[in-house]
Design a protein around this motif. Structure first.
Motif, mmCIF file in Angstrom:
data_model
loop_
_atom_site.group_PDB
_atom_site.id
_atom_site.type_symbol
_atom_site.label_atom_id
_atom_site.label_comp_id
_atom_site.label_asym_id
_atom_site.label_seq_id
_atom_site.Cartn_x
_atom_site.Cartn_y
_atom_site.Cartn_z
ATOM 1 N N ASP A 100 0.780 -1.476 0.027
ATOM 2 C CA ASP A 100 0.083 0.047 0.044
ATOM 3 C C ASP A 100 0.925 1.355 0.017
ATOM 4 O O ASP A 100 0.676 2.253 -0.800
ATOM 5 N N SER A 101 1.972 1.225 0.592
ATOM 6 C CA SER A 101 2.909 2.397 0.819
ATOM 7 C C SER A 101 3.518 2.685 -0.401
ATOM 8 O O SER A 101 3.591 3.868 -0.857
ATOM 9 N N VAL A 102 4.050 1.516 -1.065
ATOM 10 C CA VAL A 102 4.704 1.655 -2.245
ATOM 11 C C VAL A 102 3.650 2.423 -3.454
ATOM 12 O O VAL A 102 4.293 3.393 -3.970
ATOM 13 N N LEU A 103 2.581 1.974 -3.554
ATOM 14 C CA LEU A 103 1.518 2.506 -4.371
ATOM 15 C C LEU A 103 1.085 3.942 -4.008
ATOM 16 O O LEU A 103 1.057 4.566 -5.001
ATOM 17 N N GLN A 104 0.535 4.053 -2.717
ATOM 18 C CA GLN A 104 0.106 5.248 -2.414
ATOM 19 C C GLN A 104 1.123 6.581 -2.485
ATOM 20 O O GLN A 104 0.638 7.693 -2.991
ATOM 21 N N VAL A 131 0.201 9.719 -4.625
ATOM 22 C CA VAL A 131 0.283 11.272 -3.936
ATOM 23 C C VAL A 131 1.207 12.200 -4.562
ATOM 24 O O VAL A 131 0.783 13.244 -5.194
ATOM 25 N N LEU A 132 2.356 11.614 -4.749
ATOM 26 C CA LEU A 132 3.546 12.412 -5.618
ATOM 27 C C LEU A 132 3.257 12.838 -6.908
ATOM 28 O O LEU A 132 3.355 13.986 -7.416
ATOM 29 N N ASN A 133 2.598 11.768 -7.783
ATOM 30 C CA ASN A 133 2.246 11.846 -9.138
ATOM 31 C C ASN A 133 1.138 12.994 -9.377
ATOM 32 O O ASN A 133 1.349 13.760 -10.320
ATOM 33 N N SER A 134 0.454 13.024 -8.349
ATOM 34 C CA SER A 134 -0.791 14.170 -8.608
ATOM 35 C C SER A 134 -0.357 15.552 -8.324
ATOM 36 O O SER A 134 -0.811 16.528 -8.617
ATOM 37 N N SER A 135 0.777 15.579 -7.788
ATOM 38 C CA SER A 135 1.393 16.977 -7.559
ATOM 39 C C SER A 135 2.604 17.151 -8.399
ATOM 40 O O SER A 135 3.125 18.358 -8.477
#
Ligand code: ZN
Length: 296
Positions: free
Chosen positions: A210-214, A218-222
């Motif tokens: 979950d951490s690897v994907l989330q 999050v970073l990708n969206s910004s």
């Protein structure tokens, strides 16, 4: 090869790129040698180069052997909602799921067990070529067990719109940042139950999915796309890959996760090698005809 095709290969076919990336697999096998006790160290040190160079043989074998791929992962969600519900022993799992399903959903923990016993037998026979080849293979599968995306059906973020994250996490990040990792590890510890330990490892690794994907999401969206990807030369080919800027931010957001997993891969590789030697009765590793010429 045109860049667009290379992009497809690197981003949409993570297992083609090689689990943990060739670079990390080689480093892990090489560094595991330094955790070994006196009775093993000299022989392994003499053959460090072999262990490093053949760390990726199991990945290469996928092209020739269709049954090889399943040995490198466990798609937990394809088996059960909760990993603890999967039977630990291979015959019990075969009974519950059947071989066809298992060959699709992965058999990594059982593969670790099988490779372990092959190594024990090689030690018992004092067969230097087999000791080296099975040590190299076992190190590979143990290392795969430390990669979160090897424990999920969403192995390349294909189910969450994050294609390419597999090779990004296990190849690009260690290549960029492992120079700064702390690889000082203690001496190898004995493992009394190799199968149980394999399950513990895979279960722990799976918790990180979950951490690897989330964190990437999050970073990708910004992050503007033109700063996320760039082109660079790799083995005389131009490839599209994550920029160093994006890679560093993602890497830092995971707070040493890649480093911890790589350290654990080295530690476990040394521990399984050592335990196999102990279980074989600690045979002397001196007086082998050198150099050994192992064959797969
Ligand atoms: Zn692999």
């Amino acid at each position: 090869m045109r860049p667009v095709l290379i992009f497809v290969i690197l981003f949409l076919c993570p297992f083609c790129a090689g689990s943990w990336g060739f670079f990390a697999h080689m480093r892990i096998n090489e560094l595991a040698v330094f955790t070994l006790p006196e009775g093993m160290y000299t022989f392994y040190k003499q053959n460090r180069r072999y262990l490093r160079d053949h760390a990726v043989d199991p990945d290469k074998r996928r092209y020739a052997d269709t049954s090889e791929a399943a040995r490198h992962y466990l798609d937990v969600e394809h088996y059960e909602v909760c990993i603890d519900s999967i039977p630990r022993k291979y015959p019990d799992a075969v009974k519950k799921y059947g071989l066809k399903k298992m060959n699709q959903s992965g058999i990594l923990p059982w593969q670790i067990q099988q490779s372990y016993y092959k190594l024990v037998r090689a030690f018992q026979q004092r067969d230097s070529a087999k000791i080296l080849i099975y040590s190299a293979y076992l190190g590979h599968y143990l290392s795969d067990a430390q990669v979160p995306l090897h424990t999920t059906a969403n192995h390349d973020g294909q189910l969450s719109g994050q294609q390419g994250i597999h090779a990004f996490w296990e190849s690009r990040l260690p290549e960029l940042f492992s120079e700064d990792y702390n690889f000082l590890l203690g001496k190898a510890q004995y493992i009394s139950d190799p199968l149980e330990e394999a399950w513990k490892m895979v279960s722990k690794t799976h918790l990180l999915v979950d951490s690897v994907l989330q964190l990437d999401s999050v970073l990708n969206s910004s992050f503007p796309i033109y700063r996320k990807y760039g082109y660079s030369k790799r083995k005389n080919k131009v490839v599209k890959q994550h920029t160093e800027g994006y890679s560093r931010l993602y890497h830092d957001s995971m707070k040493h996760m890649v480093e911890r997993q790589m350290r654990e891969a080295i530690r476990k590789t040394g521990a399984y090698w050592y335990s196999a030697w102990v279980d074989a009765g600690q045979p002397t590793l001196k007086g082998f005809p050198l150099p050994p010429v192992p064959s797969p």
